[in-house]
Design an enzyme around this catalytic site. Structure first.
Site, PDB file in Angstrom:
ATOM      1  N   LYS A 207      13.230  76.344 114.203  1.00  0.00           N
ATOM      2  CA  LYS A 207      13.586  75.267 113.449  1.00  0.00           C
ATOM      3  C   LYS A 207      13.311  73.867 114.265  1.00  0.00           C
ATOM      4  CE  LYS A 207      17.710  73.105 111.697  1.00  0.00           C
ATOM      5  NZ  LYS A 207      18.976  72.782 112.094  1.00  0.00           N
TER       6      LYS A 207
ATOM      7  N   ASN B 246       9.264  72.313  94.245  1.00  0.00           N
ATOM      8  CA  ASN B 246       9.575  71.550  93.203  1.00  0.00           C
ATOM      9  C   ASN B 246      10.374  71.698  92.204  1.00  0.00           C
ATOM     10  OD1 ASN B 246       8.091  73.059  91.244  1.00  0.00           O
ATOM     11  ND2 ASN B 246       6.331  72.838  92.669  1.00  0.00           N
TER      12      ASN B 246
ATOM     13  N   ASP C 297      -6.419  76.087  94.741  1.00  0.00           N
ATOM     14  CA  ASP C 297      -6.181  75.835  93.383  1.00  0.00           C
ATOM     15  C   ASP C 297      -6.332  77.276  92.366  1.00  0.00           C
ATOM     16  OD1 ASP C 297      -6.441  74.938  90.450  1.00  0.00           O
ATOM     17  OD2 ASP C 297      -6.424  73.024  91.197  1.00  0.00           O
TER      18      ASP C 297
HETATM   19  N1  CTP Z   1      -2.466  74.836  89.474  1.00  0.00           N
HETATM   20  C1  CTP Z   1      -3.021  75.613  90.131  1.00  0.00           C
HETATM   21  N2  CTP Z   1      -3.035  75.800  91.632  1.00  0.00           N
HETATM   22  C2  CTP Z   1      -2.989  74.752  92.218  1.00  0.00           C
HETATM   23  C3  CTP Z   1      -2.330  73.276  91.529  1.00  0.00           C
HETATM   24  C4  CTP Z   1      -2.222  73.425  90.007  1.00  0.00           C
HETATM   25  O1  CTP Z   1      -3.156  76.996  89.673  1.00  0.00           O
HETATM   26  N3  CTP Z   1      -2.880  74.651  93.322  1.00  0.00           N
HETATM   27  C5  CTP Z   1      -2.585  74.922  88.166  1.00  0.00           C
HETATM   28  C6  CTP Z   1      -1.143  74.764  87.297  1.00  0.00           C
HETATM   29  O2  CTP Z   1      -0.792  76.179  87.530  1.00  0.00           O
HETATM   30  C7  CTP Z   1      -1.431  74.239  86.006  1.00  0.00           C
HETATM   31  C8  CTP Z   1      -2.425  73.295  86.339  1.00  0.00           C
HETATM   32  O3  CTP Z   1      -3.090  73.583  87.498  1.00  0.00           O
HETATM   33  O4  CTP Z   1      -1.962  75.052  85.178  1.00  0.00           O
HETATM   34  C9  CTP Z   1      -2.282  71.956  86.399  1.00  0.00           C
HETATM   35  O5  CTP Z   1      -1.168  71.375  87.621  1.00  0.00           O
HETATM   36  P1  CTP Z   1      -0.727  70.240  87.837  1.00  0.00           P
HETATM   37  O6  CTP Z   1       0.640  70.457  88.609  1.00  0.00           O
HETATM   38  O7  CTP Z   1      -0.286  69.322  86.503  1.00  0.00           O
HETATM   39  O8  CTP Z   1      -1.837  69.534  88.473  1.00  0.00           O
HETATM   40  P2  CTP Z   1      -2.454  69.485  89.723  1.00  0.00           P
HETATM   41  O9  CTP Z   1      -3.703  70.112  90.083  1.00  0.00           O
HETATM   42  O10 CTP Z   1      -1.485  69.470  90.838  1.00  0.00           O
HETATM   43  O11 CTP Z   1      -2.980  67.595  89.661  1.00  0.00           O
HETATM   44  P3  CTP Z   1      -1.784  66.267  90.110  1.00  0.00           P
HETATM   45  O12 CTP Z   1      -0.841  66.964  91.106  1.00  0.00           O
HETATM   46  O13 CTP Z   1      -3.058  65.311  90.618  1.00  0.00           O
HETATM   47  O14 CTP Z   1      -1.250  66.221  88.698  1.00  0.00           O
END
Ligand code: CTP
Length: 429
Positions: free
Chosen positions: A296, A210, A318
């Site tokens: 690949k 990303n 997460d």
């Molecule tokens: N985060 C994390 N581990 C993941 C996804 C997210 O620790 N696998 C944490 C990020 O570091 C951030 C928070 O969760 O502090 C929110 O991340 P965000 O990308 O906004 O949310 P998502 O959980 O990915 O939800 P969505 O993609 O549905 O917006």
């Protein structure tokens, strides 16, 4: 100069980035500092003493052997009368002189005679920055207690790309404020920060990623270390320099994937008594490939056409939610929600779902619409506009540089820790 005003001696080295110094001077003055500029001979080629004198509202110092200057304000006095010395841009030459203790012009003589904190903002060509001589000089300066800000990665005036751009004036100002506020409000506090993107491999050459630059997390590491915090940074792949963080004793673990980030976080939890705070700024990839192809992935031809392969994805751990559920949950757990629409509602919901104390919501949508309204404006940018969502509700902050958001958040964390301590002591009485 007013008595209570903090005074910055701004030494401007020779480099194209010197053109940004009038903006730096203006910003410093509006942040309440008095600024006295000192130009090297090379810097005069890039910025005019007259324009600097008018934005600074002070004389510009240039010459070691100017009889009037030396009589009125010698190099010793220039250093004594400042609260802090800032070198921006700090050229390879000037950094080399500082590291060697040379003093053959007004800038280097003043730096050698200084008994004040010094902050340098290096700016040079990428090859010069990576040259072993510069690496040696920077290590020496860090060891000598010089504070280092940047450089940043980007396009350079010479047409090359890489590390070597001077940090933006707003970030240098935030670093100066950090150093001025050196009240060690987070002294001895253990703080874990995740930052940057993660890369999830599909095969030996491709990955899912990303647009996160890691800038907000790195700026937080800076701001917290400047307040005495013991910072442990787990970082995904970024183009950011770590020289300045390492010089401030930040412990850095570099990882690539979400699983590696989670493993590194768990390892830190295991080896540390208890983290006071964890801040998850990382843009962790939500999914990874179910299986990583060992070779690949080849394009298949079906009915004479290249067919797209089907990717089987699986969910990543997460990390924020994992920290919230952990038996060693840090007392203050902070997430960063990247949203593109209905920001407050989504971030409020995310705070509940992930069981963190504060959720910092940032709008990562492209407001200009220049890139189809799809590609993020905040990710990669130096600016940020955030809301702090807690059990108490939502606080909207004004648009600031990421360094300023980091400073404000570091102060807020210190305040919260102090309040919690007061509650604990109150409860125990
Ligand atoms: N985060 C994390 N581990 C993941 C996804 C997210 O620790 N696998 C944490 C990020 O570091 C951030 C928070 O969760 O502090 C929110 O991340 P965000 O990308 O906004 O949310 P998502 O959980 O990915 O939800 P969505 O993609 O549905 O917006």
């Amino acid at each position: 100069m007013a008595e209570q005003q903090k005074r910055i001696l701004l030494i401007i080295g020779g480099g194209i980035a010197a053109y940004k110094t009038p903006e730096l001077v203006r910003g410093l003055r509006s942040s309440g500092f008095a600024v006295r500029p000192l130009l090297t001979a090379a810097a005069e080629q890039f910025v005019s003493p007259l324009s600097l004198a008018s934005v600074a509202g002070d004389k510009v110092y240039q010459n070691l052997f100017d009889l009037n200057d030396e009589a009125e304000m010698g190099h010793i006095q220039l250093s004594r009368q400042a609260d802090m010395i800032v070198v921006a841009p700090a050229s390879a030459d000037l950094l080399g002189k500082m590291a060697q203790g040379l003093a053959n012009d007004l800038a280097s003589a003043t730096l050698l005679a200084s008994n004040k904190p010094i902050l340098v903002a290096p700016a040079m060509n990428v090859q010069m920055w990576h040259h072993p001589a510069t690496v040696r000089n920077m290590a020496q300066l860090a060891q000598d207690g010089v504070h280092i800000m940047g450089p940043e990665t980007g396009d350079m005036a010479c047409g090359e790309y890489g590390l070597g751009r001077m940090s933006e004036p707003a970030d240098i100002i935030a670093a100066i404020i950090n150093l001025q506020n050196l009240e060690q409000t987070l002294q001895g506090k253990k703080i874990l920060i995740t930052a940057g993107p993660t890369h999830e491999p599909l095969d030996p050459v491709r990955y899912i990623a990303n647009r996160s630059s890691g800038k907000q997390g790195y700026a937080l590491a800076h701001a917290i270390a400047a307040r005495g915090g013991d910072v442990h940074l787990i970082s995904g792949p970024t183009n950011l320099t770590t020289t300045d963080l390492l010089a401030n004793n930040v412990d850095i673990v570099q990882i690539e994937t979400a699983q590696q980030m989670w493993d590194a976080v768990q390892a830190k939890l295991a080896e540390t008594d208890l983290f006071d705070v964890a801040i998850c700024t990382a843009a962790v990839a939500d999914w990874r490939a179910q299986t990583i192809a060992p070779h690949k992935i080849k394009s298949e031809i079906k009915k004479g056409k290249k067919a797209a392969p089907t990717l089987e994805l699986t969910a990543n751990p997460d990390i924020l939610a994992g920290l919230a559920a952990h038996k060693k949950r840090p007392s203050l757990l902070i997430g960063f929600a990247a949203e593109t629409e209905t920001i407050t509602a989504h971030a409020t919901d995310k705070r509940q779902r992930k069981q963190c104390d504060w959720m910092i919501a940032n709008d990562v949508g492209d407001k200009s619409g220049a890139r189809g309204g799809v590609i993020g404006g905040v990710m990669g940018s130096d600016m940020n506009c955030v809301q702090l969502i807690s059990a108490a509700g939502c606080e909207q902050w004004q648009t600031m540089s990421k360094a300023e958001v980091a400073s404000a958040l570091a102060d807020k964390i210190a305040e919260k820790i102090t309040l919690n301590l007061a509650d604990e002591i109150g409860g125990a009485l």
